[in-house]
Design a protein around this motif. Sequence first.
Motif, PDB file in Angstrom:
ATOM      1  N   UNK A  99       0.822  -1.194   0.000  1.00 12.51           N
ATOM      2  CA  UNK A  99       0.000   0.000   0.000  1.00 12.51           C
ATOM      3  C   UNK A  99       0.863   1.253   0.000  1.00 12.51           C
ATOM      4  N   UNK A 100       1.947   1.217   0.770  1.00 14.82           N
ATOM      5  CA  UNK A 100       2.852   2.370   0.810  1.00 14.82           C
ATOM      6  C   UNK A 100       3.472   2.623  -0.554  1.00 14.82           C
ATOM      7  N   UNK A 101       3.868   1.549  -1.240  1.00 14.71           N
ATOM      8  CA  UNK A 101       4.476   1.701  -2.563  1.00 14.71           C
ATOM      9  C   UNK A 101       3.476   2.306  -3.546  1.00 14.71           C
ATOM     10  N   UNK A 102       2.251   1.801  -3.545  1.00 14.13           N
ATOM     11  CA  UNK A 102       1.232   2.330  -4.464  1.00 14.13           C
ATOM     12  C   UNK A 102       0.932   3.802  -4.174  1.00 14.13           C
ATOM     13  N   UNK A 103       0.905   4.156  -2.894  1.00  9.67           N
ATOM     14  CA  UNK A 103       0.611   5.534  -2.521  1.00  9.67           C
ATOM     15  C   UNK A 103       1.706   6.475  -3.013  1.00  9.67           C
ATOM     16  N   UNK A 104       2.958   6.128  -2.779  1.00  6.81           N
ATOM     17  CA  UNK A 104       4.058   7.005  -3.172  1.00  6.81           C
ATOM     18  C   UNK A 104       4.193   7.100  -4.690  1.00  6.81           C
ATOM     19  N   UNK A 105       3.955   6.001  -5.385  1.00  8.89           N
ATOM     20  CA  UNK A 105       3.967   6.055  -6.851  1.00  8.89           C
ATOM     21  C   UNK A 105       2.861   6.963  -7.368  1.00  8.89           C
ATOM     22  N   UNK A 106       1.700   6.864  -6.729  1.00 11.53           N
ATOM     23  CA  UNK A 106       0.580   7.722  -7.129  1.00 11.53           C
ATOM     24  C   UNK A 106       0.897   9.191  -6.869  1.00 11.53           C
ATOM     25  N   UNK A 107       1.569   9.473  -5.747  1.00  9.91           N
ATOM     26  CA  UNK A 107       1.928  10.857  -5.436  1.00  9.91           C
ATOM     27  C   UNK A 107       2.897  11.409  -6.470  1.00  9.91           C
ATOM     28  N   UNK A 108       3.879  10.605  -6.883  1.00 18.05           N
ATOM     29  CA  UNK A 108       4.815  11.071  -7.898  1.00 18.05           C
ATOM     30  C   UNK A 108       4.107  11.352  -9.216  1.00 18.05           C
ATOM     31  N   UNK A 109       3.126  10.510  -9.548  1.00 18.67           N
ATOM     32  CA  UNK A 109       2.361  10.740 -10.774  1.00 18.67           C
ATOM     33  C   UNK A 109       1.561  12.031 -10.671  1.00 18.67           C
ATOM     34  N   UNK A 110       0.976  12.269  -9.510  1.00 23.15           N
ATOM     35  CA  UNK A 110       0.219  13.502  -9.302  1.00 23.15           C
ATOM     36  C   UNK A 110       1.130  14.717  -9.449  1.00 23.15           C
ATOM     37  N   UNK A 111       2.302  14.672  -8.855  1.00 24.97           N
ATOM     38  CA  UNK A 111       3.228  15.803  -8.944  1.00 24.97           C
ATOM     39  C   UNK A 111       3.627  16.071 -10.391  1.00 24.97           C
ATOM     40  N   UNK A 112       3.883  15.006 -11.133  1.00 27.18           N
ATOM     41  CA  UNK A 112       4.279  15.172 -12.538  1.00 27.18           C
ATOM     42  C   UNK A 112       3.150  15.787 -13.351  1.00 27.18           C
ATOM     43  N   UNK A 113       1.952  15.237 -13.202  1.00 28.15           N
ATOM     44  CA  UNK A 113       0.808  15.722 -13.982  1.00 28.15           C
ATOM     45  C   UNK A 113       0.460  17.163 -13.626  1.00 28.15           C
ATOM     46  N   UNK A 114       0.484  17.494 -12.333  1.00 29.19           N
ATOM     47  CA  UNK A 114       0.129  18.860 -11.937  1.00 29.19           C
ATOM     48  C   UNK A 114       1.199  19.865 -12.353  1.00 29.19           C
ATOM     49  N   UNK A 115       2.469  19.464 -12.335  1.00 26.93           N
ATOM     50  CA  UNK A 115       3.519  20.361 -12.822  1.00 26.93           C
ATOM     51  C   UNK A 115       3.308  20.680 -14.296  1.00 26.93           C
ATOM     52  N   UNK A 116       3.043  19.642 -15.075  1.00 31.66           N
ATOM     53  CA  UNK A 116       2.816  19.857 -16.512  1.00 31.66           C
ATOM     54  C   UNK A 116       1.588  20.726 -16.748  1.00 31.66           C
ATOM     55  N   UNK A 117       0.540  20.487 -15.973  1.00 27.41           N
ATOM     56  CA  UNK A 117      -0.675  21.280 -16.153  1.00 27.41           C
ATOM     57  C   UNK A 117      -0.450  22.731 -15.743  1.00 27.41           C
ATOM     58  N   UNK A 118       0.359  22.950 -14.709  1.00 22.56           N
ATOM     59  CA  UNK A 118       0.623  24.318 -14.264  1.00 22.56           C
ATOM     60  C   UNK A 118       1.429  25.097 -15.295  1.00 22.56           C
ATOM     61  N   UNK A 119       2.195  24.399 -16.136  1.00 16.99           N
ATOM     62  CA  UNK A 119       2.990  25.058 -17.174  1.00 16.99           C
ATOM     63  C   UNK A 119       2.197  25.298 -18.444  1.00 16.99           C
ATOM     64  N   UNK A 120       1.093  24.585 -18.597  1.00 17.22           N
ATOM     65  CA  UNK A 120       0.325  24.725 -19.833  1.00 17.22           C
ATOM     66  C   UNK A 120      -0.964  25.516 -19.618  1.00 17.22           C
ATOM     67  N   UNK A 121      -1.853  24.976 -18.811  1.00 20.68           N
ATOM     68  CA  UNK A 121      -3.152  25.624 -18.589  1.00 20.68           C
ATOM     69  C   UNK A 121      -3.493  25.565 -17.100  1.00 20.68           C
ATOM     70  N   UNK A 122      -2.940  26.465 -16.313  1.00 19.20           N
ATOM     71  CA  UNK A 122      -3.137  26.393 -14.855  1.00 19.20           C
ATOM     72  C   UNK A 122      -4.543  26.739 -14.390  1.00 19.20           C
ATOM     73  N   UNK A 123      -5.429  27.046 -15.316  1.00 15.51           N
ATOM     74  CA  UNK A 123      -6.798  27.409 -14.911  1.00 15.51           C
ATOM     75  C   UNK A 123      -7.790  26.275 -15.090  1.00 15.51           C
ATOM     76  N   UNK A 124      -7.339  25.147 -15.615  1.00  9.35           N
ATOM     77  CA  UNK A 124      -8.289  24.063 -15.909  1.00  9.35           C
ATOM     78  C   UNK A 124      -7.763  22.744 -15.379  1.00  9.35           C
ATOM     79  N   UNK A 125      -8.705  21.811 -15.215  1.00  4.55           N
ATOM     80  CA  UNK A 125      -8.375  20.467 -14.737  1.00  4.55           C
ATOM     81  C   UNK A 125      -8.984  19.454 -15.711  1.00  4.55           C
TER      82      UNK A 125
END
Length: 457
Positions: free
Chosen positions: A153-179
């Motif tokens: 469970x810990x491994x899945x959680x941390x992998x998911x967090x890294x994916x979230x950080x990557x996706x949100x960074x990319x979104x903040x550089x492209x269209x920070x007003x939308x999800x």
Amino acid sequence: MDQKLLHGANPSSPYPAWLQDTGDAPGPGPTMIPPLSPQRSDPRLLSQFFFADERVTRVVAEINGLDAELDPQQYLVLLNQLHLSQAHLLAILERIMEECIPTQRHSRDYLVKFPEELLVDNLGNHMLFAAECLLAGTFLEVEEADGAQLRPQARNLLCSLELVRTVLREQSLSQPSSYPEPVRAVLIQFDRLFAEFELSYVSSLVAVKSPEEIYRQQEIIVLFCETVERALHMGYLTQEMIDGYEPLLMFTIPRLAIISGLLIYPDGPLSLEQSPEQMSQVFSPFYNLLKKIRDLLRVLSAEELCLLERSLCTAESEDSCSRATPPAWEAAVPRAEPSAPWTVLEVPHPTSPPSTCMVQLGPPGAVDDLGSAWQWGPQSLGSSPGLDATLSAHCWELRSRYSSTKDMLHTLFVCISGVADQLQTNFASDLRSILKTVFKIVASQVEPSEETGASRE
């Protein structure tokens, strides 16, 4: 700067501007414009996330490049900065999820099962730190067997967090007003994995409440609220004391609730017709003593009960009242005269069975002038003289164990206070949670007009 480089040549294109061909650059291929970093003054959550994530990444890089043995002081400084920056990142991520997926959040109803002391602001940060330790094979708080079960469970959680950080960074550089939908999907997955790990991890540390125990404690909240209403009606308490959160009420309300639960609402959470296992864990350890308290309470007159309740409200907690409850009713009770106004207990000892033993007449119904569902006076359950004589003999037998009425009331005071005060020691977290809810219910509600006037003033 050419506005086309900022906003893109083709607004309808699904790609961000820096991936589009602007048509201005020579050559056969498209011109790749590097993404523009958000401005620190940008209040949008994705922009704020970008800088919070950047801060975490920078601190981690500094820690990895430091030799902790050569500079332990700097290592501790960076470690503290990491904890603070991670907490800030999680706080922004929480706000993003509330903005992006408010109706798709994983249920957090399980939090009511946790001890109150665990419900702190940095619980989320602690959960991620625990997950990192588990993934590294370090079991700081849990048994090794539990840690092995929690590691996937810990491994899945941390992998998911890294994916979230990557996706949100990319979104903040492209269209920070939308999800867009991919962003929402990774957030939903992370929220679910975090909740599942949090429940599993905390359950391995402490005994979480069962749904049955939660329901029993809700019944205690109802009993405490009814007790406060009756105390207000009887004049034991005032609304000003409640609205002012008078500290003495933390002792007074549980003491009075014991009397209410045993006499006035005998079918409630303090019902002694059920087994100790069926009672809330808050009161079940005192099951046998509560039975003896109830039996003696039943032989009091209305006046004696009133004196006892008033003494429970006004007497300061003293050594003899805060000691552990006697293991048996016949155990020696401290006889030291308290500093509180015990003159209210100066009641002549009767030389004959009192004619005012109180008898419950059926289930709780109409409330009498004492604010209870009990009838007072020389009445009985029926018209049988034999039954009347039996009840009177029983009352007399119980009262005859004490040298005076004051002695009997003093014993009740010590035992009731002993049970109530031990709740503060043995079940402090549960009692705080119960009393917090009670105060929210019974405190005066400020009218909107009053709030407006106060804010203007």
